[in-house]
Design a protein around this motif. Structure first.
Motif, PDB file in Angstrom:
ATOM      1  N   ASN A 141       0.783  -1.234   0.000  1.00  0.00           N
ATOM      2  CA  ASN A 141       0.000   0.000   0.000  1.00  0.00           C
ATOM      3  C   ASN A 141       0.817   1.286   0.000  1.00  0.00           C
ATOM      4  N   LEU A 142       2.133   1.201   0.164  1.00  0.00           N
ATOM      5  CA  LEU A 142       2.964   2.402   0.189  1.00  0.00           C
ATOM      6  C   LEU A 142       2.886   3.130  -1.150  1.00  0.00           C
ATOM      7  N   THR A 143       2.863   4.450  -1.100  1.00  0.00           N
ATOM      8  CA  THR A 143       2.936   5.267  -2.313  1.00  0.00           C
ATOM      9  C   THR A 143       4.061   6.281  -2.163  1.00  0.00           C
ATOM     10  N   ASP A 187       3.824   9.386  -2.300  1.00  0.00           N
ATOM     11  CA  ASP A 187       3.351  10.495  -1.464  1.00  0.00           C
ATOM     12  C   ASP A 187       3.565  10.224   0.017  1.00  0.00           C
ATOM     13  N   ASP A 188       3.734   8.939   0.386  1.00  0.00           N
ATOM     14  CA  ASP A 188       3.967   8.574   1.780  1.00  0.00           C
ATOM     15  C   ASP A 188       5.424   8.740   2.192  1.00  0.00           C
ATOM     16  N   THR A 228       9.142   4.380  -4.786  1.00  0.00           N
ATOM     17  CA  THR A 228       8.385   3.592  -3.810  1.00  0.00           C
ATOM     18  C   THR A 228       8.992   2.208  -3.655  1.00  0.00           C
ATOM     19  N   GLY A 246       6.675   2.253   9.140  1.00  0.00           N
ATOM     20  CA  GLY A 246       5.770   3.294   8.661  1.00  0.00           C
ATOM     21  C   GLY A 246       5.891   4.588   9.431  1.00  0.00           C
ATOM     22  N   ASP A 247       6.424   4.509  10.655  1.00  0.00           N
ATOM     23  CA  ASP A 247       6.643   5.715  11.464  1.00  0.00           C
ATOM     24  C   ASP A 247       8.112   6.126  11.457  1.00  0.00           C
TER      25      ASP A 247
END
Length: 447
Positions: free
Chosen positions: A11-13, A15-16, A127, A243-244
């Protein structure tokens, strides 16, 4: 927030990706391509290319060009040849907490996938790089914490490459799990200290880690099963902040010198002493290097091959003392016969320091002492190497290193274009990324 690695990868993009992540990816892209350029001239790279062309012909997965060569093979073959090429010059990016390197496996694998596809833009490529680096680093940390042996980078980059390549192939989240498991199981669990004690072209294992990861992704896409990847699913203390927190930002270092990172703090210390005291190498009678245990196993007082030079410490330190730098000219085999360097190298004692061993956990410590011909004795302060995140190389230094490596092989115009495009690669459309691939994958034709 706690994410499973497969959810993260699926799910990573772009924009992340925070700005510091993109900065590291740009730096690593440029740095790795510079190393690849000069490395493409080595005999190890030539052997790997010949092997890939003999054994890995293009198939239904499509064709991919070998890095800095242009020969068409399968994606797995291009990943293998490219990884061995980069690994032949020990100057690529690394991660001290994992005691290894990711970019040397990640870039040739993903460049091969992108070349076979011809349908990828910069957003997607960035990505995939972020996924491959982050999963590789965390898998490496988990492996080192749970396995008794010290495995090469190929063991854990196989997991990151498999995960990112599965995403590139459009795999489902469950297929990504299986790809990582296949990559982990079939990746090269090779012993790093074997190559330290007996330096050869085996190097850091990425030459098999990269194609193992690529192959795992294609197998998972077809329904081959292999989950779970234990380093991703049974060691949650290394994944809870996925993710953090970005390990690729926290841990990526860059090398100013083309040899094992473990030798770098002693090389920096020797350079400091020579400059601070305005010394000439003829004044040096003997050298003492106090450092951590594994670094003392580098030894290398009389390296006979480029592989022995890469995994030595006494000789690179002596080279720094005599030449004032360790760069491209020092990679020439004639350097191994330099009588001034050999004199100092053979007069160098390595001290296995218990304290430095204890504190070299995620860092690399050394202290150097000189005894001069006139009887004077001088000692450096203990230090860690330049290029770590606390002593980073500047953007100018990264650029200068790239041009030093790339210009003689690729020509200044092509090298400059690669540098300009790497600085903005995540914003390239499909045509732009394919042009960058052409620049990185085609055979050198220096002007």
């Amino acid at each position: 927030m706690t994410l499973t690695f497969s959810h993260f990868a699926a799910n990573l993009t772009c924009d992340d990706l925070p700005a510091p992540v993109l900065q590291v990816l740009r730096r690593s892209f440029l740095d790795t391509m510079g190393v690849a350029a000069v490395a493409s001239t080595t005999s190890m790279a030539s052997i790997a290319r010949n092997g890939a062309r003999a054994l890995f012909g293009p198939g239904t997965a499509g064709g991919s060009r070998i890095l800095m060569n242009g020969a068409m093979v399968s994606p797995a073959g291009a990943a293998m040849a490219g990884a061995f090429t980069i690994d032949s010059i020990d100057a690529h990016d690394g991660t001290s907490p994992c005691k290894g390197h990711a970019g040397s496996a990640v870039f040739p694998a993903l460049l091969a996938l992108a070349d076979a596809s011809k349908d990828m833009d910069g957003h997607e490529f960035a990505t995939l790089l972020a996924i491959a680096y982050e999963v590789s680093y965390r898998s490496g940390l988990a492996q080192h914490a749970t396995c008794a042996d010290y495995h090469t980078s190929g063991a854990w980059t196989a997991v990151g490459v498999a995960t990112a390549c599965a995403r590139a192939l459009g795999c489902t989240q469950e297929q990504i799990r299986h790809a990582a498991g296949i990559g982990e199981y079939h990746g090269p669990r090779s012993q790093m200290m074997r190559c330290i004690d007996h330096p050869t072209m085996l190097r850091d294992g990425v030459g098999w880690g990269a194609p193992a990861g690529v192959t795992a992704a294609y197998l998972a896409q077809q329904g081959f099963t292999g989950a779970p990847a234990l380093t991703c699913e049974d060691a949650q203390e290394f994944w809870h902040d996925l993710g953090d927190t970005w390990r690729l930002v926290e841990d990526t270092h860059y090398k100013p010198y083309p040899c094992c990172r473990w030798a770098h703090p002693a090389m920096d210390a020797a350079q400091d002493l020579m400059r601070e005291h305005a010394l000439h190498h003829s004044q040096i009678k003997s050298v003492e290097i106090r450092t951590f245990h594994n670094a003392t196993r580098l030894a290398g007082h009389r390296p006979m091959t480029p592989d022995e030079f890469a995994y030595s410490i006494a000789f690179p330190v002596a080279t720094m003392i005599v030449r004032g730098e360790v760069g491209v000219p020092e990679l020439a085999e004639e350097t191994l016969k330099d009588t001034d360097i050999l004199r100092i190298s053979c007069a160098t004692e390595l001290i296995d320091d218990e304290h430095f061993t204890k504190i070299s956990d995620g860092k690399r410590w050394a202290q150097v002492s000189f005894r001069l011909g006139d009887g004077r004795h001088m000692t450096s302060t203990p230090r860690t190497p330049r290029g770590d995140t606390d002593l980073p190389l500047s953007e100018t230094e990264i650029s200068e290193k790239f041009r030093l490596f790339a210009d003689p092989v690729l020509g200044s115009a092509r090298a400059r274009e690669i540098e300009n495009l790497c600085a903005e690669f995540e914003g390239l459309n499909k045509d732009g990324l394919n042009h960058l691939l052409d620049l990185c994958l085609s055979a050198p034709h220096p002007s």
